[in-house]
Design an enzyme around this catalytic site. Structure first.
Site, PDB file in Angstrom:
ATOM      1  N   HIS A  80       5.413   8.673  -2.458  1.00 36.66           N
ATOM      2  CA  HIS A  80       5.582   7.438  -1.683  1.00 36.66           C
ATOM      3  C   HIS A  80       4.265   6.896  -1.145  1.00 36.66           C
ATOM      4  O   HIS A  80       4.186   5.743  -0.745  1.00 36.66           O
ATOM      5  CB  HIS A  80       6.554   7.687  -0.518  1.00 36.66           C
ATOM      6  CG  HIS A  80       7.955   7.900  -0.982  1.00 36.66           C
ATOM      7  ND1 HIS A  80       8.934   6.941  -0.870  1.00 36.66           N
ATOM      8  CD2 HIS A  80       8.539   8.948  -1.628  1.00 36.66           C
ATOM      9  CE1 HIS A  80      10.062   7.399  -1.390  1.00 36.66           C
ATOM     10  NE2 HIS A  80       9.847   8.614  -1.863  1.00 36.66           N
ATOM     11  N   ASP A 122      -1.802   1.919   2.152  1.00 33.14           N
ATOM     12  CA  ASP A 122      -0.363   2.160   2.241  1.00 33.14           C
ATOM     13  C   ASP A 122       0.177   2.306   0.828  1.00 33.14           C
ATOM     14  O   ASP A 122      -0.235   1.559  -0.067  1.00 33.14           O
ATOM     15  CB  ASP A 122       0.318   0.968   2.930  1.00 33.14           C
ATOM     16  CG  ASP A 122       1.409   1.409   3.897  1.00 33.14           C
ATOM     17  OD1 ASP A 122       2.030   2.452   3.642  1.00 33.14           O
ATOM     18  OD2 ASP A 122       1.629   0.702   4.894  1.00 33.14           O
TER      19      ASP A 122
END
Ligand code: GDG
Length: 491
Positions: A189, A397
């Site tokens: 992720h 991110d």
């Protein structure tokens, strides 16, 4: 994705309070399925009753957790000893949640130590924050082994095993060591880093090798895919083909791009309803005619919050017309408060928020609102819809689901503007946002100003393009694509 029906009939639950969990000691799978069940493995398992409060991972995986599937991981509880048998609860939808407790002594080292003290900073390009020591790494291996040993008896012959995230990099290798031959997939992720950075981690080669016990390894962006392949070439001697497949220790591994998304339609509905909620009303009353600039993040140094506060200060300094005309609300839900770098960040934000409010506040206007306790998902959806600017400026991110939620929440008749860091995975796709370099406070301030004065027609054109993408690359699509790659592996 087609819904998978359970073969064994579901046990009817009596109404009233939920039953205490059962142990899943059975050596056979709890629910057999001809095409193989999906077994999701993640560090934390969401409580079946906790759907409304669930965060990114839980929401994104909801579509893979269909009737008959099993979700395995840590209960969130620390105990004297790590469990050797999982506790099971089957939800009304037929998903079995199997959890284990982790021994306190291992938890500190595994979770706060290696996972969040070494891997998280490294994979967010912050080598200066990396703290490595052998006992932490050993505990990481021990916890991954405990996951494997407890999961092993629950695995049926054709089950597909889908492991999630950096806490479980070595799980597939532990499962293989126990003789598990099932198809195993892994999805990361968070970002992956190029070899020059990964080599900073002392057990980098060992970890890459352990991860290569999977059949399919998925990433959020093309850059992450390439970074992983470059590492595999350099450190494992891999020779990937045109389909990003390579062979390692006799096993074929496929590296895939499967960006995560949200259930956009559901989130749009949530935001439409939330716009009329009591929380939204309170928010509107507190704002009056002022525009809302909104940030929603876990309180994490990867999210660029100090730089974002500075950028807001620059907006007020450079564009005095926005003084008294805007409010910036930063929701920064506390996380990982046992890790030193998170405590430092919190103190840093407290100081910067004080500086900005001290400098620009008036006796009847405070420009920056900053809160560190979590807010209900429903309230957040309503706030997104009210916000003229969605400020998403992480320094790094993996994807950033807040960017997608913000778009899904907008009113098409009067949409707000997304200001998005080029270093969020979401920026690869959401190119009609105002893309910024989060390290450049003046550039972020200029983008906020541009968004605040942007004509309706341009806001709508950008919104329509972005909404089409958010509605296309959904959580459902993410699950279906990843599982299709995994099913395509010869069993
Ligand atoms: C990792 C990767 C990747 C935030 N504050 C509250 C709250 N949230 C919700 C948001 C969103 C989720 O949490 C955060 O998702 P992100 O994607 O922004 O970030 P991470 O937690 O770092 O997630 C990330 C993600 O995994 C999925 O692959 O996108 O890059 O780092 O849904 O709305 N929810 C509630 N209260 C809060 O105060 N209820």
């Amino acid at each position: 994705m087609p819904k998978v029906a359970a073969v064994t009939p579901k046990r009817k639950k009596p109404p009233g309070p939920r039953q205490p969990p059962e142990t899943c000691a059975s050596p056979r799978p709890l629910v057999a399925h001809p095409a193989g069940r999906v077994i999701i493995v993640s560090n934390r398992v969401p409580a079946p009753s906790d759907k409304a409060a669930a965060g990114g991972l839980a929401v994104a995986l909801a579509d893979a957790a269909t009737a008959g599937s099993l979700w395995f991981g840590w209960s969130g509880k620390r105990a004297e000893e790590t469990s050797t048998v999982a506790q099971c609860i089957t939800s009304d939808e037929g998903v079995t949640y199997a959890t284990i407790d982790i021994a306190e002594r291992d938890y500190q080292k595994f979770y706060n130590g290696f996972a969040n003290g070494a891997l998280w900073p490294l994979l967010h390009y912050r080598t200066g924050l990396l703290r490595f020591n052998r006992p932490d790494y050993d505990a990481y291996r021990i916890v991954n082994r405990a996951f494997a040993e407890t999961l092993r008896p629950l695995i049926g012959p054709d089950d597909l095993i889908w492991i999630h995230d950096y806490q479980l990099f070595t799980l597939a290798a532990e499962l293989r060591a126990l003789g598990v031959q099932n198809r195993i997939g892994f999805f990361l992720h968070i970002p992956f880093v190029p070899p020059s950075l990964l080599q900073v981690l002392p057990p980098a080669i060992e970890m890459l090798g352990a991860l290569s016990a999977c059949d399919v390894i998925g990433f959020q962006t093309q850059g992450d895919v390439q970074a992983f392949l470059d590492n595999a070439i350099l450190m494992l001697g891999a020779a990937p083909n045109a389909e990003n497949c390579f062979v390692y220790e006799g096993r074929k591994i496929r590296v895939v791009l499967t960006p995560i998304g949200i259930d956009a339609k559901k989130f749009t509905l949530l935001a439409e309803r939330a716009a009329h909620s009591a929380d939204a009303k309170r928010m509107s009353e507190s704002l009056g005619n002022r525009a809302l600039v909104l940030g929603v993040d876990r309180l994490d140094y990867s999210k660029g919050l100090p730089q974002r506060f500075d950028a807001f200060g620059r907006l007020l300094y450079t564009y005095p017309q926005h003084r008294r005309a805007v409010n910036f609300l930063q929701i920064a839900a506390r996380s990982r408060q046992e890790v030193g770098s998170y405590q430092t960040l919190r103190r840093e934000l407290d100081r910067r928020a004080g500086d900005i409010n001290g400098e620009f506040s008036d006796f009847d206007w405070v420009p920056l609102r900053y809160m560190t306790h979590p807010v209900k998902r429903n309230a957040i959806a309503g706030f997104y819809r009210r916000a003229k600017i969605g400020l998403v400026t992480p320094l790094r991110d993996g994807m950033n689901l807040v960017a997608k939620e913000y778009i899904a929440a907008q009113d098409p008749a009067d949409p707000g503007v997304l200001v998005l860091s080029r270093f969020a995975g979401a920026a690869d796709e959401l190119t009609e946002a105002l893309i910024v370099n989060p390290f450049d406070a003046d550039a972020v301030a200029n983008a906020m100003h541009q968004g605040l004065v942007m004509p309706l027609a341009e806001r709508q054109a950008r919104y329509e393009a972005l909404a089409a993408k958010v509605n296309h690359t959904t959580a459902q699509r993410f699950c279906a694509e990843f599982l299709a790659y995994l099913r395509a592996v010869a069993s």
